[in-house]
Design a protein around this motif. Structure first.
Motif, PDB file in Angstrom:
ATOM      1  N   ILE A 201      -6.345  19.965  -0.334  1.00  0.00           N
ATOM      2  CA  ILE A 201      -6.344  20.359   1.074  1.00  0.00           C
ATOM      3  C   ILE A 201      -4.983  20.122   1.731  1.00  0.00           C
ATOM      4  N   LYS A 202      -4.249  19.131   1.225  1.00  0.00           N
ATOM      5  CA  LYS A 202      -2.879  18.924   1.713  1.00  0.00           C
ATOM      6  C   LYS A 202      -1.957  20.015   1.180  1.00  0.00           C
ATOM      7  N   LYS A 203      -2.106  20.300  -0.099  1.00  0.00           N
ATOM      8  CA  LYS A 203      -1.234  21.300  -0.737  1.00  0.00           C
ATOM      9  C   LYS A 203      -1.338  22.659  -0.052  1.00  0.00           C
ATOM     10  N   TYR A 204      -2.573  23.051   0.300  1.00  0.00           N
ATOM     11  CA  TYR A 204      -2.777  24.374   0.888  1.00  0.00           C
ATOM     12  C   TYR A 204      -2.971  24.319   2.404  1.00  0.00           C
TER      13      TYR A 204
ATOM     14  N   LEU B  82     -13.433  23.687  -4.097  1.00  0.00           N
ATOM     15  CA  LEU B  82     -11.981  23.482  -4.178  1.00  0.00           C
ATOM     16  C   LEU B  82     -11.577  22.947  -5.554  1.00  0.00           C
ATOM     17  N   GLU B  83     -12.340  21.986  -6.063  1.00  0.00           N
ATOM     18  CA  GLU B  83     -11.955  21.343  -7.323  1.00  0.00           C
ATOM     19  C   GLU B  83     -12.312  22.192  -8.541  1.00  0.00           C
ATOM     20  N   ASN B  84     -13.511  22.785  -8.544  1.00  0.00           N
ATOM     21  CA  ASN B  84     -13.956  23.530  -9.721  1.00  0.00           C
ATOM     22  C   ASN B  84     -13.369  24.935  -9.803  1.00  0.00           C
ATOM     23  N   TYR B  85     -12.936  25.472  -8.683  1.00  0.00           N
ATOM     24  CA  TYR B  85     -12.380  26.829  -8.667  1.00  0.00           C
ATOM     25  C   TYR B  85     -10.850  26.840  -8.593  1.00  0.00           C
ATOM     26  N   GLN B  86     -10.207  25.696  -8.723  1.00  0.00           N
ATOM     27  CA  GLN B  86      -8.747  25.662  -8.643  1.00  0.00           C
ATOM     28  C   GLN B  86      -8.123  26.229  -9.923  1.00  0.00           C
ATOM     29  N   THR B  87      -7.034  26.953  -9.728  1.00  0.00           N
ATOM     30  CA  THR B  87      -6.225  27.510 -10.820  1.00  0.00           C
ATOM     31  C   THR B  87      -4.765  27.235 -10.497  1.00  0.00           C
TER      32      THR B  87
ATOM     33  N   GLY C 109      -3.898  29.135  -7.360  1.00  0.00           N
ATOM     34  CA  GLY C 109      -4.563  28.827  -6.104  1.00  0.00           C
ATOM     35  C   GLY C 109      -6.045  28.579  -6.316  1.00  0.00           C
ATOM     36  N   ILE C 110      -6.770  28.513  -5.222  1.00  0.00           N
ATOM     37  CA  ILE C 110      -8.213  28.250  -5.292  1.00  0.00           C
ATOM     38  C   ILE C 110      -8.952  29.580  -5.155  1.00  0.00           C
ATOM     39  N   VAL C 111      -9.627  29.971  -6.206  1.00  0.00           N
ATOM     40  CA  VAL C 111     -10.367  31.229  -6.211  1.00  0.00           C
ATOM     41  C   VAL C 111     -11.653  31.059  -5.401  1.00  0.00           C
ATOM     42  N   ILE C 112     -11.961  32.026  -4.578  1.00  0.00           N
ATOM     43  CA  ILE C 112     -13.183  31.989  -3.768  1.00  0.00           C
ATOM     44  C   ILE C 112     -14.346  32.508  -4.600  1.00  0.00           C
TER      45      ILE C 112
END
Length: 423
Positions: A147-150, A398-403, A406-409
């Motif tokens: 959440i800080k990164k993005y 956020l954690e399981n969809y991170q690449t 970026g974070i895939v929705i």
């Protein structure tokens, strides 16, 4: 609240059942039975006194008609004494009734027979698990770093505005929050739940009605001036819609859903396990509530479990379902299933939903009844569940969809967000 007739007729069974919740209820149960005995005997004495006074009043009338004034005056004196006695008995009855209610409020609901033994969360029973745990790329981060990164959630800004535990969602983070709320509500209304927008503060009667008071008084934010409580969950105002209501049997079941912010003091919470979105003082949640016929409430509970499963399947998050043991159950619950999503970056399970059957416990406090086919009023069963609590769902996404990009929705949310990645 338990029914006094059941306690009176099943004393040992109640004590044994509450021991499963690790409560030594013997002294309270004995006090309850004694207070009820005092109340009932006082009620009988009051009824007899009033009946005698009415009988004398009728006799006085007859004597006055027959010119027997002297005899009538003697009876009037007796009537005056009876009125004084009835006043004393009435005051005594009120005291016993109040003391009985206060004692009854201390007793939690009885656990259902299938509730497993146990004291701690580690002893909960895993009854279902689904979804592959993703393998993350090297350098994957926990959600409080993402959440800080993005720049999508700002805890420091929330602390500046209010205090720790009150985050500010920004940009795509705010839109993802709104998307989750809309998606959850749409899923619930499509399943037949009627949507409500309810107040975020409730009075004391509402908090007592659903069992937050006196059990969770220290965890609720309280405005002393107006004697109102910020809600810990939408369950409280939504269920209290039906306080002091008598439904017709053909109106059952009643299905409700609502979105609200939730406020919890979470006193004594600290450590790495509550970092980031894991535990907050204010968070968003979509709730489902059902009012059911007692013969169908456990069937309804399974339906609610399947409903939440369907949402998590569409979000494609790895999850498991736990049947809570007696020592980990809530005060008002007879049976609770917890849903947990797996946080791959944190390497642990995060609770995101509790689905519970309260049987008649809340209904008895609420005086929520239905008129059966014979015209008799019966207590309904109440159920509720998170569908879903947003912070840990968001953390799981956020954690399981991170690449690395970026974070895939999740695909099911893209019509609501209008974007498919946070980068």
């Amino acid at each position: 609240m338990l029914q006094i007739s059941y306690i009176r007729e099943n004393k040992e069974k109640v004590i044994t059942a509450l021991a499963k919740k690790h409560m030594d209820a013997k002294s309270i149960v004995e006090d309850v039975i004694q207070l009820d005995e005092n109340r009932r005997s006082t009620q009988v004495a009051l009824d007899n006194t009033l009946a005698e006074a009415n009988k004398l009043s009728s006799a006085i009338g007859d004597m006055m008609k027959n010119g027997e004034k002297a005899k009538a005056e003697i009876l009037k004196q007796k009537t005056a004494q009876l009125k004084e006695t009835s006043k004393e008995l009435s005051e005594k009855l009120d005291i016993f009734a109040t003391e009985l209610t206060q004692k009854m409020y201390l007793l939690p609901n009885l656990p259902a027979d299938i509730v497993p033994e146990g004291k701690t969360p580690e002893e909960n029973l895993n009854v279902f698990q689904e979804g592959a745990i993703p393998v993350l790329h090297e350098g994957a981060l926990p959600h409080w770093e993402l959440i800080k990164k993005y720049d999508i959630v700002d805890f420091e800004l929330g602390t500046k505005i209010t205090a720790p535990g009150f985050p500010v969602y920004k940009g795509k983070g705010a839109k993802l929050q709104r998307a989750l709320v809309s998606y959850f509500l749409d899923k619930n209304t499509d399943a037949g739940y009627k949507e409500y927008q309810v107040p975020h503060l409730v009075n004391e009667a509402s908090a007592f009605g659903t069992g937050q008071l006196p059990d969770k008084e220290g965890q609720m934010y309280h405005d002393a001036k107006d004697d109102l409580y910020l809600i810990p969950t939408a369950e409280v105002p939504v269920t209290n819609i039906f306080r002091d209501v008598i439904l017709n049997e053909n109106e059952l079941p009643v299905l409700c859903t609502g979105y609200t912010p939730c406020f919890r003091r979470e006193a004594g919470s600290w450590g790495a396990h509550v970092r980031g979105l894991n535990r907050l003082h204010q968070f968003d949640k979509v709730e489902i509530v059902r009012i059911e016929h007692p013969n169908k409430s456990y069937e309804a509970l399974e339906s609610m479990v399947e409903h939440v499963k369907g949402i998590l399947q569409e979000l494609k998050l790895p999850y498991r379902i736990l049947r809570l043991c007696g020592g980990d159950m809530g005060f008002a619950s007879a049976l609770t299933y917890d849903f947990e999503v797996y946080s791959t970056a944190q390497e642990r399970w995060l609770e995101i939903s509790s689905v519970s059957n309260f049987e008649t416990f809340q209904a008895n406090r609420l005086k929520l009844r239905f008129k059966d086919k014979d015209g008799k009023n019966q207590l309904a069963h109440t159920l509720n569940g998170s569908s879903l609590a947003l912070p840990r769902v968001l953390a799981g996404i956020l954690e399981n969809y991170q690449t690395p990009e970026g974070i895939v929705i999740p695909e099911v949310l893209r019509p609501y967000t209008g974007f498919d990645i946070i980068n």
